[in-house]
Scaffold this motif. Structure first.
Motif, PDB file in Angstrom:
ATOM      1  N   ALA A  19      28.369  95.860  79.482  1.00  0.00           N
ATOM      2  CA  ALA A  19      27.370  94.870  79.890  1.00  0.00           C
ATOM      3  C   ALA A  19      26.710  95.293  81.206  1.00  0.00           C
ATOM      4  CB  ALA A  19      28.022  93.496  80.035  1.00  0.00           C
ATOM      5  N   TRP A  51      21.571  90.588  77.067  1.00  0.00           N
ATOM      6  CA  TRP A  51      21.923  90.104  75.726  1.00  0.00           C
ATOM      7  C   TRP A  51      22.170  91.256  74.762  1.00  0.00           C
ATOM      8  CZ3 TRP A  51      19.026  91.546  71.590  1.00  0.00           C
ATOM      9  CH2 TRP A  51      17.755  92.078  71.868  1.00  0.00           C
ATOM     10  N   LEU A 110      25.699  92.255  73.839  1.00  0.00           N
ATOM     11  CA  LEU A 110      26.575  91.490  72.944  1.00  0.00           C
ATOM     12  C   LEU A 110      26.714  92.149  71.570  1.00  0.00           C
ATOM     13  CD1 LEU A 110      25.738  87.800  73.915  1.00  0.00           C
ATOM     14  CD2 LEU A 110      27.306  89.428  74.972  1.00  0.00           C
ATOM     15  N   VAL A 137      27.976  80.726  77.332  1.00  0.00           N
ATOM     16  CA  VAL A 137      29.221  81.430  76.998  1.00  0.00           C
ATOM     17  C   VAL A 137      30.121  80.507  76.180  1.00  0.00           C
ATOM     18  CG1 VAL A 137      31.360  82.361  77.975  1.00  0.00           C
ATOM     19  CG2 VAL A 137      29.143  82.992  78.963  1.00  0.00           C
ATOM     20  N   VAL A 149      28.728  80.323  72.638  1.00  0.00           N
ATOM     21  CA  VAL A 149      28.946  81.558  71.875  1.00  0.00           C
ATOM     22  C   VAL A 149      30.423  81.677  71.473  1.00  0.00           C
ATOM     23  CG1 VAL A 149      28.948  84.088  72.012  1.00  0.00           C
ATOM     24  CG2 VAL A 149      26.995  82.795  72.886  1.00  0.00           C
ATOM     25  N   LEU A 188      33.575  91.903  73.221  1.00  0.00           N
ATOM     26  CA  LEU A 188      32.583  90.834  73.339  1.00  0.00           C
ATOM     27  C   LEU A 188      32.944  89.917  74.512  1.00  0.00           C
ATOM     28  CD1 LEU A 188      30.148  89.256  72.196  1.00  0.00           C
ATOM     29  CD2 LEU A 188      31.750  88.004  70.745  1.00  0.00           C
ATOM     30  N   ALA A 226      31.931  91.570  77.703  1.00  0.00           N
ATOM     31  CA  ALA A 226      30.484  91.536  77.934  1.00  0.00           C
ATOM     32  C   ALA A 226      30.040  90.150  78.381  1.00  0.00           C
ATOM     33  CB  ALA A 226      29.748  91.963  76.660  1.00  0.00           C
ATOM     34  N   LEU A 227      30.615  89.112  77.772  1.00  0.00           N
ATOM     35  CA  LEU A 227      30.242  87.743  78.152  1.00  0.00           C
ATOM     36  C   LEU A 227      30.716  87.413  79.559  1.00  0.00           C
ATOM     37  CD1 LEU A 227      31.136  85.819  74.858  1.00  0.00           C
ATOM     38  CD2 LEU A 227      28.846  86.056  75.847  1.00  0.00           C
TER      39      LEU A 227
END
Ligand SMILES: Nc1ncnc2c1ncn2[C@@H]1O[C@H](COP(=O)(O)OP(=O)(O)OP(=O)(O)O)[C@@H](O)[C@H]1O
Ligand SMILES: [Mg+2]
Lengths: 289, 237
Positions: free
Chosen positions: A52, A63, A66, A147, A150, A205, A208-209
């Protein structure tokens, strides 16, 4: 106690818990189905976070990280499983610990060689860089809310996949009685590949978030790894539902503990774990054996 | 003559240092039912586990349709049309009855499905009633039916039943034996292991007696029934 502050802490706790769920779901399945304690799972989180950071600094479009984290995680997980881990399922736990510890060192060394050892902040994407007014006097970070959403969406997908599909029932069956899965003529290697690939993708993931929430730094995976093991143990090894509820519980307890009982905050989660283990030694949701 | 579906030649196996199977020769031909007899701890379960590759063979061979499968993985052997109802039933506690059944569903090697879900549910109406219950919510008898029904869902040529009536009330045992007879009439080959000697002898074509890891007697059920001394010495009845 001020209510909107409490409300913010609860939201923080839920959002933290959901991130923990993304990491723990893979950890608990890899442990439950293949019997491997994958210490390198935290490195997957770290790689996702650095991905990220790199994507954000190169393109400015966070983005993008992701889908890349998910696809890259699937590929990386599959490669690690087929190339390395599957040779270790029948080995001693000590061998597995040595293997996965070696992987941590390798991944951290690679990170250090490519990106250095500095802390890096990752900016929240401009489009989400604002606060959502929740009540008249209380607003909450839009990125944190995103977040949360998601993670909930991914948790829902995981739940449907595990509870409502035939592949999902094969994964649950393999976590419970692997010898019986073989006796039914199912190829457990495919189940292992899938579990490892999806678990790795979810950890990346999550990384990255999380990057914009807490910046990226060396060994960031390990602090998460330990708390995620607590989630796995509390939830019951091999149980997705268990990982989900335990992650929320621990996210909340840890966050509220730090906010309201800072003197013992470091202990609260472990006290909780000890309590659960005394009460239910195989965790809250251990799959039947 | 068509080769046996499953055959062992001079099969040896054991746990740790100890040898349990001391050179077993046995063969199951298509449609044939064998009663594998012997007292506690004589090695019946060990033989089944070795035939399926859950325990490695120390010496000797396992063959399927005349092909050497001694080193083949368990799931590949199962895919050759060999289904097992293991000791302890092996029902997945965290899966519903329907999930247990559907997980196993697979056509046979020729793509046929002699045991579709409807037929399994007609054979075991109880399973249809409990379809949405989890494995761990079933009674012992229901679990046993589920284990047999699930084995049939793989449309096997050979069904191996290890202690399928153990721990069941007499009425339930009778029901299981009736089902085993139905399955026999459908032409499936079977290996039946069970403590109730009389019932086993009434459904099989041939009995094999295992004593301390060796087969000591093989023959027709009536020949065994006609020899009380043999029955007493090796089976304790
Ligand atoms: N997992 C194991 N480890 C060590 N020894 C074992 C194991 N399983 C079985 N044995 C031993 O191997 C021998 C054969 O056991 P096995 O279970 O095959 O007998 P069995 O004929 O199926 O008996 P039962 O009628 O009690 O089911 C016994 O002496 C038993 O103690
Ligand atoms: Mg036995």
């Amino acid at each position: 106690m001020d209510l909107s502050g409490l409300f913010a802490q609860v939201l923080n706790g839920l959002q933290y818990g959901l991130l923990l769920f993304l990491i723990s779901s893979g950890l608990t399945l890899i442990f439950g189905v293949m019997g491997v304690i994958n210490l390198a799972h935290g490195s997957m989180f770290m790689i996702g976070a650095y991905l990220a950071y790199v994507i954000a600094s190169l393109t400015g479009a966070l983005w993008l990280a992701l889908p890349l984290a998910v696809l890259g995680g699937l590929a990386m997980g599959a490669a690690l499983e087929a190339g390395l881990f599957r040779r270790f399922y029948k080995r001693e736990h000590l061998d597995q610990v040595l293997l996965t510890f070696a992987l941590i060192l390798l991944f951290e060394e690679a990170r250090s060689a490519m990106l250095g050892n500095d802390f890096h902040a990752v900016p929240v994407p401009a489009i989400l860089d604002f606060s959502v007014p929740v009540t008249a006097e209380f607003a909450y970070s839009a990125y944190r809310l995103a977040v949360l959403v998601v993670c909930l969406f991914v948790a829902l997908l995981m739940f449907l996949g595990i509870e409502r599909t035939r592949i999902g029932s094969a994964v649950r069956a393999a976590a419970e009685k692997p010898e019986m899965v073989d006796l039914l003529g199912l190829d457990a290697r495919r189940i292992h590949l899938l579990v490892f690939a999806v678990g790795t993708a979810l950890a990346m993931l999550a990384g990255a978030l999380a990057a914009p929430l807490q910046s990226v730094y060396p060994n960031m995976g390990e602090s998460f790894l330990i708390i995620c093991f607590v989630v796995v143990v509390v939830g019951g090894v091999g149980s997705i539902a268990g990982a989900f509820w335990a992650a929320l519980l621990i996210g909340l307890v840890d966050t509220l503990g730090k906010a309201y009982l800072p003197e013992i905050a470091g202990l609260v989660v472990y006290l909780l774990m000890a309590g659960v283990l005394l009460w239910r030694p195989s965790g809250l949701f251990a799959p039947g054996r | 003559m068509t080769p046996p579906i499953l055959e062992a030649r001079g099969l040896q196996a054991g746990y740790g240092e100890g040898l349990v199977l001391r050179g077993v020769d046995i063969a199951v031909r298509p449609g044939e039912a064998i009663g594998l007899m012997g007292r506690n701890g004589m090695g019946k379960t060990t033989l089944i586990r070795t035939l399926l590759g859950q325990l490695p063979a120390r010496a000797g061979q396992v063959l399927a349709d005349g092909r050497d499968i001694t080193r083949e993985a368990t799931f590949r052997r199962a895919q050759r049309g060999i289904a097992v109802v293991p000791e302890g039933r092996g029902v997945f506690a965290s899966l519903s009855v329907m999930e247990n059944l559907l997980l196993a569903a697979r056509p046979d090697a020729d793509g046929r499905t002699p045991w579709p879900l409807e037929r399994v549910l007609t054979t075991f109406p109880r399973l249809a009633q409990r379809a949405r219950n989890r494995g761990d919510q079933l009674s012992g008898g229901e679990q046993q039916m589920l284990a047999i029904g699930r084995a049939l869902m793989t449309n096997p040529r050979l069904l191996i039943l290890d202690e399928a009536t153990e721990g069941l009330a007499p009425l339930l045992r009778d029901e299981i034996w009736r089902t085993i007879r139905t399955i026999r009439e459908a032409g499936l080959a079977c290996i039946v292991v069970d403590k109730t000697v009389g019932a086993v002898l009434s459904v099989v074509d041939r009995a094999e007696i295992l004593v301390k890891g060796s087969l000591v007697w093989s023959g027709r059920p009536d020949a065994l029934r006609a020899d009380p001394e043999l029955m007493h010495r090796h089976l304790g009845v």
